[in-house]
Design an enzyme around this catalytic site. Structure first.
Site, mmCIF file in Angstrom:
data_model
loop_
_atom_site.group_PDB
_atom_site.id
_atom_site.type_symbol
_atom_site.label_atom_id
_atom_site.label_comp_id
_atom_site.label_asym_id
_atom_site.label_seq_id
_atom_site.Cartn_x
_atom_site.Cartn_y
_atom_site.Cartn_z
ATOM 1 N N GLU A 1 -7.228 -15.001 -14.039
ATOM 2 C CA GLU A 1 -7.840 -15.918 -13.059
ATOM 3 C C GLU A 1 -6.925 -17.113 -12.771
ATOM 4 O O GLU A 1 -6.824 -17.555 -11.626
ATOM 5 C CB GLU A 1 -9.217 -16.387 -13.542
ATOM 6 N N CYS B 1 -8.896 -6.057 -10.188
ATOM 7 C CA CYS B 1 -9.158 -7.334 -9.539
ATOM 8 C C CYS B 1 -10.076 -7.089 -8.345
ATOM 9 O O CYS B 1 -9.880 -6.123 -7.607
ATOM 10 C CB CYS B 1 -7.838 -7.945 -9.069
HETATM 11 NI NI NI Z 1 -8.328 -11.078 -9.727
#
Ligand code: NI
Length: 185
Positions: free
Chosen positions: A141, A98
């Site tokens: 997401e 991420c």
């Molecule tokens: Ni992320």
């Protein structure tokens, strides 16, 4: 314009997000900036909380994953007010990362496929079935929009093993090749 990416520890990543309407100010410009920010950081997805906004908006371009995951070819999406309405029972465990957690990679189990409703940047409604790694990116997401990050899904032991790295991210001393906003800096 490249926006700073908010890193782990920032409250905005834990804040509830709100739906937006087509009247949201400078929406097209924001979407363009989010894509630019994501590409600059070599990411395949970016959610609004990661650029400091508590709204239900995310951008995805899975193309770089296409050599390994053909379902990601041309998988470029803008999703506004997305809602996952179905998930397969079958799950797949794969490593992910991420942009808000530079240097951290952990295996996460996610549904193999999803059905999702959302609006694109022109506020046209979509109802789409997505599979494989593309479905993984969308789930990752969407999780950001709920105030979660992917390491919330890993075991306490795995989190403990990442503790030093996580503290460095919070302090702003983690290695990061893009413009970022750490709590400590
Ligand atoms: Ni992320």
């Amino acid at each position: 314009m490249i926006l700073p990416i908010y890193l782990y520890g920032q409250q905005v990543l834990r804040t509830e997000t709100e739906e937006i309407t087509k009247e949201y100010p400078n929406l097209k410009e924001l979407v363009a900036n989010m894509f630019e920010t994501m590409y600059n950081a070599d990411g395949v997805g970016l959610a609004a909380p990661q650029v400091g906004l508590s709204i239900r908006l995310l951008v995805i371009d899975g193309s770089p994953m296409a050599p390994d995951f053909p379902e990601c070819k041309d998988f470029k999406r803008v999703m506004i007010n997305p809602e996952i309405i179905e998930e397969t029972e079958e799950t797949i465990t794969l490593e992910e990362g991420c942009l808000s957690l530079p240097g951290i990679h952990e295996s996460v189990s996610r549904a193999a496929g999803i059905r999702i409703k959302y609006f694109d940047e022109d506020f046209t409604g979509h109802d789409e079935t997505i599979e494989g790694f593309a479905a993984r990116i969308v789930q990752h997401e969407c999780e950001h929009l709920e105030g979660h990050v992917f390491i919330d899904n890993i075991s306490a032991i795995r989190r403990q093993l990442n503790k030093a790295k996580l503290n460095n991210i919070i302090k702003g001393t983690a290695r990061c090749s893009y413009r970022a906003k750490a709590v400590g800096k």
